[in-house]
Enzyme design. Sequence first.
Site, PDB file in Angstrom:
ATOM      1  N   HIS A 170       0.808  -1.215   0.000  1.00  0.00           N
ATOM      2  CA  HIS A 170       0.000   0.000   0.000  1.00  0.00           C
ATOM      3  C   HIS A 170       0.851   1.279   0.000  1.00  0.00           C
ATOM      4  CE1 HIS A 170       0.434  -0.174   4.518  1.00  0.00           C
ATOM      5  NE2 HIS A 170       0.423   1.139   4.384  1.00  0.00           N
ATOM      6  N   ASP A 217      -0.232  -7.431   1.254  1.00  0.00           N
ATOM      7  CA  ASP A 217       0.330  -6.107   1.530  1.00  0.00           C
ATOM      8  C   ASP A 217       1.859  -6.115   1.549  1.00  0.00           C
ATOM      9  OD1 ASP A 217       0.158  -3.390   1.938  1.00  0.00           O
ATOM     10  OD2 ASP A 217      -0.020  -3.542   4.116  1.00  0.00           O
ATOM     11  N   GLY A 271       3.678   6.169   8.312  1.00  0.00           N
ATOM     12  CA  GLY A 271       5.078   6.204   7.907  1.00  0.00           C
ATOM     13  C   GLY A 271       5.851   4.984   8.340  1.00  0.00           C
ATOM     14  N   ASN A 272       5.323   4.228   9.359  1.00  0.00           N
ATOM     15  CA  ASN A 272       5.957   2.978   9.772  1.00  0.00           C
ATOM     16  C   ASN A 272       5.680   1.840   8.799  1.00  0.00           C
ATOM     17  OD1 ASN A 272       5.808   4.038  12.991  1.00  0.00           O
ATOM     18  ND2 ASN A 272       7.502   2.671  12.460  1.00  0.00           N
ATOM     19  N   SER A 273       4.795   2.080   7.839  1.00  0.00           N
ATOM     20  CA  SER A 273       4.441   1.034   6.884  1.00  0.00           C
ATOM     21  C   SER A 273       5.678   0.480   6.196  1.00  0.00           C
ATOM     22  CB  SER A 273       3.503   1.600   5.819  1.00  0.00           C
ATOM     23  OG  SER A 273       2.308   2.063   6.399  1.00  0.00           O
ATOM     24  N   LEU A 277     -12.039 -10.987 -11.335  1.00  0.00           N
ATOM     25  CA  LEU A 277     -13.050 -10.870 -12.371  1.00  0.00           C
ATOM     26  C   LEU A 277     -12.686  -9.816 -13.405  1.00  0.00           C
ATOM     27  CD1 LEU A 277     -15.851 -11.859 -13.263  1.00  0.00           C
ATOM     28  CD2 LEU A 277     -16.866 -10.143 -11.747  1.00  0.00           C
ATOM     29  N   GLY A 278     -11.938  -8.798 -12.961  1.00  0.00           N
ATOM     30  CA  GLY A 278     -11.541  -7.731 -13.879  1.00  0.00           C
ATOM     31  C   GLY A 278     -12.476  -6.549 -13.861  1.00  0.00           C
ATOM     32  N   VAL A 279     -13.151  -6.330 -12.722  1.00  0.00           N
ATOM     33  CA  VAL A 279     -14.045  -5.183 -12.595  1.00  0.00           C
ATOM     34  C   VAL A 279     -13.805  -4.491 -11.262  1.00  0.00           C
ATOM     35  CG1 VAL A 279     -15.855  -6.196 -14.039  1.00  0.00           C
ATOM     36  CG2 VAL A 279     -15.897  -6.563 -11.551  1.00  0.00           C
TER      37      VAL A 279
END
Length: 443
Positions: A189, A219, A293-295, A352-354
């Site tokens: 993310h 993630d 910011g720790n992500s 599915l592509g939607v």
Amino acid sequence: MRRSYYDPVGWPHGDRVIPGTAWSVGDPVVPFGGGPTGGAAPGGAPDPEKKPHRTPPAWKPRREKDAAGHRARVIFAAFLAAILALTAAGAFWNARIPAAEPPFSGREEPGLWGEWQEPSGETLVERYPAGDGTVLMLETAEGELLTPQDIYIKVSPAVVSVRATLRNGQSLGTGVMMSSNGYLITNAHVIESSLRVDVTLSDDSTRQALLVGYDSQTDLAVLKIDGSGLPTARFGDSSALRVGDGVYAIGNPLGEELRGTMTEGIVSAIDRTVAVEGWDMTLVQTTAALNSGNSGGALINQYGQVVGITNMKMMSDYDTIEGLGFAIPTVSAKMVVDQLISRGYVSGRPVLGVTVVNQTGGAEAHAGARIVSVSAGSDAEAQGLRAGDVIVSAQGEPVDTTEDLREIIAQYEAGDAITLEFRRGGEKQAVSVRLMEQALLSR
């Protein structure tokens, strides 16, 4: 956004050296008059002529409390807590730690509640060729326990800043170097929807990163920068963790200005299942403080080994929640990271592509998953599905929400065909659509 920070006199910070002191990261915080080794704190007492510096409130002398008044306050607090518990039941959620953003970045807020968006190839970072044989190595925990200072010295050089350039702003996160030739791990993310990613190393040098691959469901993302002999972290086996083990988090809370911050906590739960954005994730729960910011940062055991990639914390609109942070365990991360490096994507992700949202609009509107866009190159596009169609069933099972549709799709594999019923302009229609590999559709 104001960018001034409270800076009490006498506290060590950054690379500033105060003569006659021996502060280092990991030392306990003590009031003025008691330094890390029992001597005087650096800088002595605050200088009243230096404003706005002032002694932190926590360091003020503690006043004796009136016993009766104290009991009354405790009773009132308990009563208030009971009321809040009744009104705020269920009013909390699990959220991925938002990547920090510079002031006035212009980045758009996430979509409406209930929206579920499949990756649609919007991440345009230049790709690095997959398949060079690099794998994430996990070590067993051996030897003596390290001090917090030793852990910081050992691991912090391998913790980097990740800056992703978006179409209308920037996203700031953290990464952990896993190889001396430039592979690093961060959160998906942090880099999703980006056009370019730059990495700042512990020596303040900045290098452009190429995208090896990312997986939204877990993630995780792997980046590659040029270099050799780069500082790397040792990764440990997260399955050896036990509740109560001491852990440390190193990352960049609130962005680059506070990069390299270390916080301390314990493992408060293992194999915690947390639902985020329609997916169940099995995570390590910790009391170590995590912030925007720790992500993508490091969760470290007492042997100086990275045992998790920090990515999530508990949040609430109605109550204060502290000490509920989460990290992706390294045992889970290894399976994903190795696939990303070997092939550039994680296989077995049918889509599915939607892009769909929950259908709303009053009593006359039919419940379902309303299509807001169709991915180019998908079979959904080939079969004629278009924005505005409302999917009401899949494989004969009713679809009232986007979550219903996701759960049905998860039962099948890429290449399988599923039958959809949808409404278009008041007319009910049916179509067979072949599921596609998420990563291949996103490339």
